[in-house]
Design a protein around this motif. Structure first.
Motif, short mmCIF file in Angstrom:
data_model
loop_
_atom_site.label_atom_id
_atom_site.label_comp_id
_atom_site.label_asym_id
_atom_site.label_seq_id
_atom_site.Cartn_x
_atom_site.Cartn_y
_atom_site.Cartn_z
N GLY A 8 21.58 16.01 -26.64
CA GLY A 8 23.18 16.15 -26.59
C GLY A 8 23.41 16.34 -25.20
O GLY A 8 22.82 16.30 -23.99
N SER A 9 25.08 16.66 -24.89
CA SER A 9 25.52 17.08 -23.25
C SER A 9 26.58 18.12 -23.65
O SER A 9 27.26 18.04 -24.83
CB SER A 9 25.84 15.72 -22.81
N VAL A 10 26.90 18.93 -22.59
CA VAL A 10 27.81 19.97 -22.66
C VAL A 10 28.18 20.03 -21.16
O VAL A 10 27.42 19.75 -20.51
CB VAL A 10 27.24 21.12 -23.30
N GLU A 11 29.55 20.26 -21.38
CA GLU A 11 30.11 20.85 -19.76
C GLU A 11 30.04 22.33 -19.79
O GLU A 11 30.36 23.10 -20.69
CB GLU A 11 31.56 20.19 -19.61
N ALA A 12 29.39 22.87 -18.78
CA ALA A 12 29.19 24.07 -18.57
C ALA A 12 29.39 24.38 -16.95
O ALA A 12 28.88 23.90 -15.96
CB ALA A 12 27.99 24.72 -18.69
N GLU A 16 28.43 18.57 -16.13
CA GLU A 16 28.18 18.03 -17.30
C GLU A 16 26.56 18.03 -17.46
O GLU A 16 25.84 17.43 -16.49
CB GLU A 16 28.59 16.49 -17.56
N PHE A 17 25.97 18.69 -18.39
CA PHE A 17 24.53 19.02 -18.52
C PHE A 17 24.16 18.00 -19.81
O PHE A 17 24.58 18.16 -20.87
CB PHE A 17 24.20 20.21 -18.71
N GLY A 18 22.94 17.20 -19.54
CA GLY A 18 22.28 16.66 -20.68
C GLY A 18 21.35 17.70 -21.15
O GLY A 18 20.71 18.53 -20.27
N VAL A 58 17.44 25.32 -26.74
CA VAL A 58 18.26 24.28 -25.87
C VAL A 58 17.50 24.16 -24.54
O VAL A 58 17.27 25.09 -23.98
CB VAL A 58 19.73 24.37 -25.60
N ALA A 59 17.07 23.06 -24.14
CA ALA A 59 16.46 22.64 -22.83
C ALA A 59 17.34 21.84 -22.14
O ALA A 59 17.06 20.55 -22.47
CB ALA A 59 15.28 22.38 -23.07
N ALA A 66 19.08 13.74 -13.57
CA ALA A 66 19.54 12.87 -14.67
C ALA A 66 18.83 13.21 -16.31
O ALA A 66 17.54 13.36 -16.23
CB ALA A 66 19.42 11.29 -14.43
N PRO A 67 19.97 13.29 -17.10
CA PRO A 67 21.18 12.92 -17.08
C PRO A 67 22.10 13.94 -16.97
O PRO A 67 23.45 13.74 -16.92
CB PRO A 67 21.37 12.28 -18.67
N THR A 68 21.82 15.03 -16.49
CA THR A 68 22.73 16.15 -15.84
C THR A 68 23.56 15.30 -14.65
O THR A 68 22.49 14.83 -13.75
CB THR A 68 22.14 17.38 -15.74
N ARG A 69 24.73 15.61 -14.06
CA ARG A 69 25.21 15.34 -13.28
C ARG A 69 24.83 15.90 -11.90
O ARG A 69 24.36 16.99 -11.83
CB ARG A 69 26.65 15.65 -13.28
N VAL A 70 25.06 15.35 -10.73
CA VAL A 70 24.67 15.91 -9.32
C VAL A 70 25.97 16.53 -8.94
O VAL A 70 27.07 15.99 -9.07
CB VAL A 70 24.37 14.65 -8.45
#
Length: 295
Positions: A8-12, A16-18, A58-59, A66-70
């Motif tokens: 999954g992904s979530v904005e925190a 944006e984190f995968g 959740v990890a 990646a896939p979390t943004r830089v």
């Protein structure tokens, strides 16, 4: 209840984190944070066990992996990692029953997040990296300085050029017990370091560690928290065969480690475990963690 691992992904916190996840959506949050050179897949044995105990495990892939943004702010200091953990707690609907578990850089993030926002976490677990106060004498050891060569290499312009698959696999082999199967995990790491920006991010953690000019004021409170003793009890686990940060240096005096942890904490050496002890000895590490969280 399902213990299958999903993505999954979530904005925190504006990033944006995968992530990988397992367990019921209404369970208490168990946030599992990885280190270097690693990925969220390092928790593949623990996530289903946490799910079976009723947690929403959740990890996330850490900032820049990646896939979390830089991150646009270019911040990779410990305070930013702690702020990410707090923001993920908020975004994922965590409450005061949440627990936080961190390995390597994820351990630094765990110390910081638990100290900065103790009301968000019931308990904490850290692996392979003790509190900063317990590491003060580590680099007075010649053997440890040899193990830590990469930290100093990463301060140079050569870092991005040398951080390729062969280098990562070399670290994994050096840091793991003899005969450990590392190729699959190295593959996962290289997926996270797929672009030059991702590689620069991974190196950035180490540059921020030794270069105060890279510390952003917006994370100043979390940065201070990362170096102080918090309130929530911590279970600290260290592999006896850790080739990155030697148990001979860190755990020669477990009482010295406990002195840097909150009251009620524990420190254990896992025989046969290397730096990635959650992969080397998954059954034992899972048992220690689940027993700690249930106590």
């Amino acid at each position: 209840m399902s213990d299958a691992i999903t993505t999954g992904s979530v904005e925190a916190g504006g990033l944006e984190f995968g992530y990988l996840a397992a367990g019921p959506g209404d369970g208490p949050l168990a946030l599992c944070l990885h280190g270097f050179p690693d990925s969220a897949h390092t928790w593949r044995h623990l996530l289903p066990e946490l799910a079976g105990a009723g947690y929403r495990a959740v990890a996330p892939f850490m900032r820049g992996y990646a896939p979390t943004r830089v991150p646009e702010d270019g911040a990779f200091q410990t305070g930013a990692l702690a702020a990410d953990a707090v923001a993920l707690h908020e975004a994922l609907g965590g409450d005061g029953n949440a627990v936080i578990i961190g390995h390597d850089w994820g351990a630094f993030a765990t110390y910081g997040a638990a100290a900065h926002s103790p009301g968000r976490w019931r308990k904490a677990v850290t692996l392979a990296v003790p509190p900063l106060g317990a590491m003060m004498n580590a680099f007075s050891s010649y053997e440890q300085l040899k193990r830590s060569f990469y930290i100093f290499l990463f301060q140079t312009p050569l870092a991005e050029a040398v951080l390729d698959r062969a280098f990562v696999e070399g670290l994994w082999r050096d840091w793991s017990p003899p005969g450990a199967e590392v190729a699959g995990d190295v593959d996962r790491v290289m997926e996270c370091l797929a672009t030059p920006a991702n590689v620069a991010a991974a190196v950035g953690y180490y540059r921020a560690m030794l270069d105060p000019s890279r510390l952003l004021d917006r994370y100043a409170a979390e940065q201070r928290s990362a170096s102080r003793t918090g309130e929530r009890p911590v279970l600290y686990l260290h592999g006896a065969a850790d080739g990155c940060l030697g148990a001979d240096v860190v755990m020669s005096d477990p009482a010295a480690v406990l002195a840097q942890l909150p009251p009620g904490s524990r420190a254990e050496v896992v025989e046969g475990g290397g730096h990635f002890l959650q992969l080397d000895r998954p059954a034992e590490v899972n048992r220690l963690i689940l027993d700690w969280l249930a106590a």
